[in-house]
Design an enzyme around this catalytic site. Structure first.
Site, mmCIF file in Angstrom:
data_model
loop_
_atom_site.group_PDB
_atom_site.id
_atom_site.type_symbol
_atom_site.label_atom_id
_atom_site.label_comp_id
_atom_site.label_asym_id
_atom_site.label_seq_id
_atom_site.Cartn_x
_atom_site.Cartn_y
_atom_site.Cartn_z
ATOM 1 C CG ASN A 154 -32.332 -3.699 21.259
ATOM 2 O OD1 ASN A 154 -31.724 -2.650 21.052
ATOM 3 N ND2 ASN A 154 -33.625 -3.732 21.586
ATOM 4 C CE LYS A 207 -33.937 -3.410 25.118
ATOM 5 N NZ LYS A 207 -35.078 -3.730 25.961
ATOM 6 C CG HIS A 213 -37.873 -2.549 20.809
ATOM 7 N ND1 HIS A 213 -38.351 -2.167 22.033
ATOM 8 C CD2 HIS A 213 -37.112 -3.650 21.019
ATOM 9 C CE1 HIS A 213 -37.876 -3.000 22.957
ATOM 10 N NE2 HIS A 213 -37.125 -3.911 22.363
ATOM 11 C CD GLU A 217 -37.287 -0.958 25.323
ATOM 12 O OE1 GLU A 217 -36.321 -0.539 24.668
ATOM 13 O OE2 GLU A 217 -37.205 -1.941 26.099
ATOM 14 C CD GLU A 221 -37.968 -7.945 21.400
ATOM 15 O OE1 GLU A 221 -36.878 -8.434 21.678
ATOM 16 O OE2 GLU A 221 -38.205 -6.722 21.470
ATOM 17 N N GLY A 229 -36.993 -7.045 29.538
ATOM 18 C CA GLY A 229 -36.309 -6.408 30.656
ATOM 19 C C GLY A 229 -36.874 -6.767 32.013
ATOM 20 C CB SER A 280 -36.340 -11.962 30.201
ATOM 21 O OG SER A 280 -36.743 -10.691 30.701
HETATM 22 P P1 PGA Z 1 -34.289 -7.972 27.194
HETATM 23 O O1 PGA Z 1 -34.699 -7.049 25.942
HETATM 24 O O2 PGA Z 1 -33.491 -9.140 26.631
HETATM 25 O O3 PGA Z 1 -33.467 -7.093 28.075
HETATM 26 O O4 PGA Z 1 -35.551 -8.437 27.828
HETATM 27 C C1 PGA Z 1 -35.064 -7.600 24.708
HETATM 28 C C2 PGA Z 1 -35.439 -6.488 23.765
HETATM 29 O O5 PGA Z 1 -36.048 -5.510 24.196
HETATM 30 O O6 PGA Z 1 -35.131 -6.555 22.548
#
Ligand code: PGA
Length: 251
Positions: free
Chosen positions: A9, A11, A94, A96, A166, A172, A210
């Site tokens: 992903n 982003k 997601h 976010e 998630e 993150g 992460s």
């Molecule tokens: P990350 O993000 O691996 O940077 O924690 C995962 C995601 O948001 O899909």
């Protein structure tokens, strides 16, 4: 279900030049063929990635899709448009998008339905905040998020989605959920799928939050984990390939 699915992903990251370099490094690497591998990229780069990934073992995905098929929805991108650029996957819901762009549970279901109607596989993200976890509400929150998708999709359609667990606090943050936490939630999601899907065994449940080269092996060793949704580490070819290798060993 044999191979694990490892989806990057990206982003809001990338540029024509950076993408070219990253994709050149990953698309021809042998480990991507040992898993089901995908990269979910920003819309403007779909054409670039479609061309670069053609004939490789890496599938293309997007990070969002409109719930609408066409019409007066300025700024939206439909699932059939994504399909025209050879997208196989699209992330929906997601955290976010839920937190920063006010996406609602039912809307996530409608986006998943739009994706399926265009022949794409929606990667439906679910997960709790730290406050919700501390309050003991994990499966209640995830059940609510899944129920909303189940209110839009029938049992057959639900058998054609991918679910990504998630936890919001793990995204993150550099702090992955523990294997025990992941297994517990994946079992809960599987139980929900068994109650609602026509063919629940075929639905993959990914973990995201992460995932890094140093924790991928232990996460993927759990039989309940059918793959990973990888954010930050998917932007570094060496790390993404190491995660694919870890998934391949456990497939
Ligand atoms: P990350 O993000 O691996 O940077 O924690 C995962 C995601 O948001 O899909």
């Amino acid at each position: 279900m044999t191979k694990k699915l490892v989806a990057g992903n990206w982003k809001l990251n990338g540029s024509l030049a950076a993408n070219a370099e990253l994709v050149a490094d990953i698309a021809s690497a042998p480990e991507v063929a040992l898993v089901d591998c995908a990269v979910c990229v920003p819309y403007p780069y779909l054409a670039q990635l479609q061309a670069m990934l053609d004939g490789t073992a890496v599938a293309l995905g997007a990070q969002n899709v409109s719930e609408f098929a066409r019409g007066a929805y300025t700024g939206e991108v439909s699932a059939s448009m994504l399909a025209e650029f050879a997208c196989c996957y699209v992330i929906v819901g997601h955290s976010e998008r839920r937190a920063l762009f006010a996406e609602q549970d039912e809307q996530v279901g409608r986006k998943a339905a739009a994706a399926l109607a265009a022949g794409l596989t929606p990667v439906v993200c679910v997960g709790e905040t730290l406050e919700e976890r501390d309050a003991g509400l994990v499966m209640q929150v995830i059940g609510r998020q899944l129920d909303a998708v189940g209110s839009v999709l029938d049992a057959n359609a639900l058998s054609r989605i991918v679910v990504a667990y998630e936890p919001v606090w793990a995204i993150g943050s550099g702090r992955s959920a523990s294997v025990a936490q992941v297994v517990e939630v994946h079992e809960g999601i599987r139980a929900w799928l068994v109650r609602h899907c026509e063919a629940p065994a075929g639905v993959r449940i990914l973990y995201g939050g992460s995932v890094k080269p140093d924790n991928a092996a232990e996460l993927f060793a759990a039989a309940e984990v059918d793959g990973g949704l990888i954010g930050g580490a998917s932007l570094v070819a060496r790390d993404f390939l190491a995660i694919c290798r870890a998934a391949a060993i456990q497939s």
